[in-house]
Scaffold this motif. Structure first.
Motif, PDB file in Angstrom:
ATOM      1  N   THR A 397      42.731  65.196 100.333  1.00  0.00           N
ATOM      2  CA  THR A 397      42.713  64.055 101.246  1.00  0.00           C
ATOM      3  C   THR A 397      41.921  62.869 100.683  1.00  0.00           C
ATOM      4  O   THR A 397      42.051  61.763 101.184  1.00  0.00           O
ATOM      5  CB  THR A 397      42.098  64.452 102.595  1.00  0.00           C
ATOM      6  N   GLN A 398      41.111  63.080  99.643  1.00  0.00           N
ATOM      7  CA  GLN A 398      40.301  62.003  99.080  1.00  0.00           C
ATOM      8  C   GLN A 398      40.907  61.436  97.804  1.00  0.00           C
ATOM      9  O   GLN A 398      40.290  60.624  97.130  1.00  0.00           O
ATOM     10  CB  GLN A 398      38.883  62.522  98.806  1.00  0.00           C
ATOM     11  N   ASP A 399      42.101  61.823  97.481  1.00  0.00           N
ATOM     12  CA  ASP A 399      42.729  61.426  96.225  1.00  0.00           C
ATOM     13  C   ASP A 399      43.571  60.173  96.415  1.00  0.00           C
ATOM     14  O   ASP A 399      44.632  60.226  97.042  1.00  0.00           O
ATOM     15  CB  ASP A 399      43.600  62.580  95.715  1.00  0.00           C
ATOM     16  N   PRO A 400      43.157  59.023  95.875  1.00  0.00           N
ATOM     17  CA  PRO A 400      43.951  57.802  96.065  1.00  0.00           C
ATOM     18  C   PRO A 400      45.300  57.842  95.375  1.00  0.00           C
ATOM     19  O   PRO A 400      46.192  57.066  95.721  1.00  0.00           O
ATOM     20  CB  PRO A 400      43.059  56.705  95.472  1.00  0.00           C
ATOM     21  N   SER A 401      45.479  58.746  94.423  1.00  0.00           N
ATOM     22  CA  SER A 401      46.771  58.860  93.745  1.00  0.00           C
ATOM     23  C   SER A 401      47.885  59.188  94.720  1.00  0.00           C
ATOM     24  O   SER A 401      49.054  58.893  94.467  1.00  0.00           O
ATOM     25  CB  SER A 401      46.718  59.939  92.663  1.00  0.00           C
ATOM     26  N   TRP A 417      47.251  70.339 102.570  1.00  0.00           N
ATOM     27  CA  TRP A 417      46.169  69.409 102.262  1.00  0.00           C
ATOM     28  C   TRP A 417      44.845  70.127 102.111  1.00  0.00           C
ATOM     29  O   TRP A 417      44.550  71.061 102.874  1.00  0.00           O
ATOM     30  CB  TRP A 417      46.045  68.367 103.378  1.00  0.00           C
ATOM     31  N   VAL A 418      44.056  69.683 101.141  1.00  0.00           N
ATOM     32  CA  VAL A 418      42.695  70.167 100.939  1.00  0.00           C
ATOM     33  C   VAL A 418      41.749  69.110 101.507  1.00  0.00           C
ATOM     34  O   VAL A 418      41.625  68.024 100.930  1.00  0.00           O
ATOM     35  CB  VAL A 418      42.387  70.406  99.452  1.00  0.00           C
ATOM     36  N   PRO A 419      41.101  69.365 102.633  1.00  0.00           N
ATOM     37  CA  PRO A 419      40.183  68.371 103.201  1.00  0.00           C
ATOM     38  C   PRO A 419      39.068  68.017 102.215  1.00  0.00           C
ATOM     39  O   PRO A 419      38.401  68.898 101.674  1.00  0.00           O
ATOM     40  CB  PRO A 419      39.625  69.075 104.450  1.00  0.00           C
ATOM     41  N   GLY A 420      38.898  66.728 101.957  1.00  0.00           N
ATOM     42  CA  GLY A 420      37.881  66.282 101.017  1.00  0.00           C
ATOM     43  C   GLY A 420      38.218  66.529  99.571  1.00  0.00           C
ATOM     44  O   GLY A 420      37.408  66.228  98.684  1.00  0.00           O
ATOM     45  N   GLY A 421      39.396  67.069  99.289  1.00  0.00           N
ATOM     46  CA  GLY A 421      39.774  67.372  97.917  1.00  0.00           C
ATOM     47  C   GLY A 421      40.150  66.126  97.138  1.00  0.00           C
ATOM     48  O   GLY A 421      40.602  65.131  97.698  1.00  0.00           O
ATOM     49  N   ASN A 422      39.986  66.183  95.817  1.00  0.00           N
ATOM     50  CA  ASN A 422      40.347  65.055  94.969  1.00  0.00           C
ATOM     51  C   ASN A 422      41.582  65.398  94.138  1.00  0.00           C
ATOM     52  O   ASN A 422      42.361  66.282  94.496  1.00  0.00           O
ATOM     53  CB  ASN A 422      39.161  64.627  94.116  1.00  0.00           C
TER      54      ASN A 422
END
Length: 457
Positions: A397-401, A417-422
């Motif tokens: 969820t933190q990945d701007p890609s 989705w991985v919460p807070g994942g990059n």
């Protein structure tokens, strides 16, 4: 709730992984290939590989883990799959072989091949063979022709299709494809044009730039990700670097001189520095963790601290010639089919000197034309939404890609989705329930017969 251990996963996969009925029949190998398959199950897989047409066994590396053998291969591929007269090139492959009767994972890097014998998550979960494909025009897989005219998503998909058809002679069981980021994109494109090559696809952190003219999703993401304090700290660091531009450029040029590097491709160290500053927030959130927020240099940071932070975050060597020239094919694809996101710049008003510097054109020689194909990505997006089956997408969820991500609508497909994942999110990072569901799906795909089309369709 079922607790899937790795041992149970491998046991389940071993019990159910059977050749797909339609493919096994349609792809009946020519005389002699069946014997090669039998040999591959024992100690002579090297002989089976040498017997494959157009395959060259370059070396067997002595670095594989227990139960595996590691081979570096070359496969003679057409430069243009629609025109045999265009010639051929040798595509680099690597193979981690365990047994011919195990599933096989087709691993797309999207870039150059990695010679480290690392198994992907699907390969570990299934106890599978793993065949890595270096993307055409990257690494050693470069046609001799000038320019990049045949670097298209369809030509690369046809490369992967030919790999599957050929190596199925040795590995007739279930096939799963996978890749991360640009490799995940390549896996999706392969499925779009050859949907029945594999039993299923696991895609990690793959962006979907369906409309390259609209960057609003990326801009919104970068303006809302993380905390307000973290975003302001990044903006402050960007401004501080550009306010000290002369000192930063001097350090950059000194580094280039010490490493015998240059900036001819992008047009100078000043321009390269500005590109790095613009990309810094994107790359920070792509790979950063909450702990990295505290390391963003504050108002009292020294020139050295600011420069080191920018280098650690945006990778300054990426914009100097030694590294940048290795990624010309990437920027060519971005500028002709894949598309690209935008960056917020309002907070840098009055500090920017090079309009459009961060666009793909900066990284592709001027004598190579960039003509954007606006139909390519919408076609992929429609297929994924309407028809793409057995597609598992995993995102952080933190990945701007993945501000623009794939939204599958076909059967047996979903997004997790991985919460807070990059950008490095894995199945192992999912919640227990989602991880169990993903692993169950992967094992089921590897064990079911479902193909209804032949390899030749």
């Amino acid at each position: 709730m079922t607790a899937w251990t790795r041992r149970r996963l491998l046991t389940s996969a071993a019990a159910t992984a059977l050749p797909a009925a339609g493919l096994a029949t349609a792809a009946a190998p020519p005389a002699g290939a069946a014997a090669a398959t039998a040999r591959a199950g024992g100690a002579d897989v090297a002989d089976a590989l040498r017997a494959l047409p157009a395959v060259r066994l370059i070396e067997e590396r002595q670095d594989a883990g227990p139960g595996y053998r590691h081979f570096v291969l070359g496969l003679r591929q057409p430069v243009d799959h629609t025109n045999p007269a265009a010639g051929t090139f040798e595509q680099r492959l690597t193979l981690l072989h365990t047994a011919a009767d195990r599933p096989t994972v087709l691993f797309s890097t999207g870039y150059h091949a990695v010679l480290t014998p690392r198994l992907t998550e699907p390969a570990v979960l299934l106890g599978a063979n793993q065949l890595q494909v270096e993307h055409r025009y990257f690494g050693a897989s470069r046609p001799a022709e000038p320019g990049y005219a045949h670097l298209t998503i369809r030509q690369a998909a046809d490369d992967h299709h030919r790999v599957v058809r050929l190596f199925r002679r040795i590995y007739p069981g279930a096939w799963i494809s996978t890749g991360a980021s640009k490799g995940g994109m390549a896996s999706v494109y392969h499925r779009r044009f050859h949907p029945h090559d594999v039993n299923g696809t696991v895609v990690y952190s793959a962006p979907n730039n369906a409309d390259d003219r609209d960057d609003r999703a990326y801009l919104r993401f970068l303006e809302t990700v993380g905390t307000p304090a973290a975003r302001e700290a990044l903006r402050t660091a960007q401004r501080a670097i550009l306010l000290r531009r002369a000192e930063m450029v001097a350090r950059y040029e000194a580094w280039a001189a010490a490493t015998d590097d240059t900036f001819r491709l992008v047009g100078g160290a000043d321009r390269a520095l500005e590109i790095a500053v613009l990309r810094a927030p994107f790359m920070f959130w792509q790979r950063g963790t909450p702990a990295d927020v505290a390391a963003i240099p504050g108002p009292g940071a020294t020139d050295g601290e600011l420069y080191t932070w920018l280098d650690d975050t945006a990778g300054l060597k990426l914009y100097a010639d030694t590294t940048a020239r290795n990624y010309i094919p990437y920027w060519y694809q971005i500028g002709t089919q894949l598309g690209y996101g935008g960056f917020p710049t309002a907070h840098l008003s009055g500090l920017l000197r090079h309009p459009g510097a961060a666009e793909p054109r900066s990284f592709v020689p001027r004598d190579v034309p960039l003509r954007f194909d606006r139909a390519a990505m919408p076609d992929i997006d429609r297929w994924v939404r309407r028809r793409g089956s057995r597609l598992l997408f995993l995102y952080g969820t933190q990945d701007p890609s993945v501000a623009e991500h794939f939204r599958p609508g076909g059967p047996d497909s979903r997004v997790l989705w991985v919460p807070g994942g990059n950008h490095g999110a894995d199945l192992a990072d999912l919640s227990p329930a989602d991880r169990t569901a993903a692993e169950d799906t992967l094992v089921r795909w590897a064990g079911q017969e479902y193909f209804t089309h032949t390899l030749g369709t």
